[in-house]
Design an enzyme around this catalytic site. Structure first.
Site, short mmCIF file in Angstrom:
data_model
loop_
_atom_site.label_atom_id
_atom_site.label_comp_id
_atom_site.label_asym_id
_atom_site.label_seq_id
_atom_site.Cartn_x
_atom_site.Cartn_y
_atom_site.Cartn_z
CG MET A 6 2.27 10.89 5.59
SD MET A 6 3.13 12.36 5.77
CE MET A 6 4.42 11.97 6.99
N GLY A 52 0.89 -1.11 0.04
CA GLY A 52 0.02 -0.13 0.13
C GLY A 52 0.96 1.18 0.19
CG ASP A 67 -4.42 9.10 11.84
OD1 ASP A 67 -5.41 9.47 11.57
OD2 ASP A 67 -3.59 8.97 10.96
CE LYS A 109 4.19 4.57 7.38
NZ LYS A 109 3.10 4.53 8.61
#
Length: 490
Positions: free
Chosen positions: A33, A29, A143, A51
């Site tokens: 950011m 994905g 978040d 990530k």
């Protein structure tokens, strides 16, 4: 490797190593950011998720992703993603995390729509426990949203993406007046510039629970300004599917953060629902709390039952079709059918009115908004016997119906809707206005509504019949019968 270069289009695809040991295989994905890749730790032969941040050394993005790693690493809990390593390669930061096989909650909601209450409670419980563990370590997530909740194999729930987390004792990443977060899930006090507290994360959990059960966001609007305004000032839209979860959702979405329950209380309430082995009715204590929380919510129809009763004719037209659904105990004993009631109906005599409703429907009594509610499955009848004085509003009942009637607020708040058949009429010596309304969320038509407001002796009486849009005829039969049998009592 150049920052931003895509291994999938590189000759090194499947061979690209980060930090000399983490082999990237495919992109899972991507966002503004950065991106998340599937990979393998070649040193210990373990699957990982890696990530990358779209940032370079010295930039604010580097500190943000390092803070994400520190925040997640602080919290040791099965429902919080595990961080294995942080690699800074050529000034470009990477977080190496556990690989969670499954999908995000956002993907599941997009595919399946609303979830059963018990499943929503189970997921919410895991998120609440993750937040409790984070708060105990001085970490505020800031978040919480469906895209940051992963649903793994074996029913595991994992809270991830601590990219904008606040860590006690560390300098804030954002400057004064700067906002970060997902607007539709952000607590009103944070939008107002107040310092975030655990209650702010709990607000986001309340939005998450609402979306899981009701199938849509309570505050998202078509523009940024509209969403901000809704979070700050709009009341919580009516809870139409939530029964056992209604008290906790309503409490979590209190505008005042000091009025929200503690994480411990939320955890206990969610556990009660998640572990129930029979359809859950709120406890007497929960019902008492609900009466208090209702005062803070416009038309918080929290007690609505959406459990279908035994197969009966809901509209007096013969046996019900389809399989016989299971029954749930009614909140109170239903009035016995009057000998004079129409076949398939029962005569209901309340203090302020009487009318006929289909036999076997659940009777919920009067709530804090002077509404009497009757339900069966996805069908609902709301009766409001003179709550509002005509003199306090307008002599034009059509204007009241279009702009002021509380019972139609969900229609006014929906993404898209239609109204038709609007008209005024004189019936039995009093003026009325009626109309038909269809609510739509996205591309899916959801609810069909027949509505009448009546000026009876200077008070406004309201009748609202609603049900699935695909079953307009059934809703209309209910509406016509209720209108015909409704009689105010002096």
């Amino acid at each position: 490797m150049v920052v931003g270069e895509d291994p999938e289009t590189s000759a090194m695809a499947g061979q690209w190593l980060v930090g000399g040991r983490y082999r990237l295989t495919e992109r899972l994905g991507a966002g503004g950011m950065g991106a998340v890749w599937a990979g393998r730790d070649t040193l210990v032969d373990r699957e990982v998720a890696v990530k990358e941040a779209h940032a370079t050394e010295g930039g604010p993005g580097v500190e943000r992703i390092l803070r994400e790693a520190r925040a997640a690493a602080r919290v040791d809990h099965p429902a919080v993603v595990t961080v294995h390593d942080v690699v800074v390669e050529d000034g470009h930061p990477w977080i190496v995390m556990e690989r969670v096989h499954g999908e995000s909650l956002a993907a599941r909601l997009e595919r399946d729509g609303a979830l059963p209450e018990r499943e929503a409670a189970r997921i919410g419980l895991e998120v609440a426990q993750a937040l409790a563990a984070a708060h105990a370590r001085g970490v505020l997530h800031r978040d919480v949203k469906p895209g940051n909740v992963l649903l793994g194999s074996g029913g595991r729930v994992v809270l991830t993406d601590f990219g904008i987390a606040y860590i006690a004792g560390e300098e804030a990443l954002t400057r004064s007046g700067e906002f970060v977060g997902s607007l539709a899930y952000t607590a009103p006090e944070r939008m107002g510039g107040q310092r975030p507290e655990p209650a702010s994360d709990l607000w986001s959990l309340g939005v998450l629970l609402y979306e899981m059960v009701e199938g849509g966001s309570p505050f998202r609007r078509g523009s940024m300004e509209g969403t901000v305004g809704a979070v700050l000032t709009a009341e919580v839209p009516p809870l139409r599917r939530a029964v056992a979860l209604a008290p906790v959702i309503t409490a979590l979405l209190a505008k005042d953060p000091t009025a929200r329950p503690t994480t411990r209380t939320v955890t206990e309430m969610l556990r009660d629902v998640a572990t129930a082995t029979v359809p859950v009715r709120p406890s007497s204590a929960a019902r008492s709390r609900r009466r208090v929380w209702w005062a803070a919510a416009l038309f918080g129809a929290a007690a609505l039952a959406v459990v279908t009763p035994p197969a009966v004719d809901r509209f007096g037209d013969g046996p019900a079709s389809g399989p016989s659904p299971s029954a749930s105990p009614a909140p109170r004993t239903s009035p016995k059918p009057s000998p004079t009631a129409t076949s398939g109906y029962e005569r209901v005599r309340e203090a302020e009115f009487e009318l006929e409703v289909p036999a076997g429907w659940r009777h919920h009594g009067e709530n804090a908004h002077a509404q009497y509610i009757y339900t069966s499955g996805e069908y609902e009848l709301i009766v409001v016997p003179g709550r509002d004085a005509v003199a306090d509003y307008t002599d034009d009942l059509m204007t009241y119906q279009r702009e002021m009637e509380m019972e139609l607020q969900p229609y006014r708040d929906t993404e898209w809707g239609t109204a038709s058949g609007l008209r005024t009429l004189e019936v039995d010596g009093h003026t009325s206005a009626e109309g038909q309304f269809t609510w739509q969320h996205g591309e899916v038509l959801q609810r069909y509504v027949r509505n009448r407001v009546m000026n009876i002796d200077g008070r406004i009486h309201v009748l609202v019949a609603s049900g699935p849009e695909a079953e307009r005829d059934a809703v209309s039969r209910l509406y016509d019968h209720v209108v015909k049998t409704y009689t105010p009592r002096s």
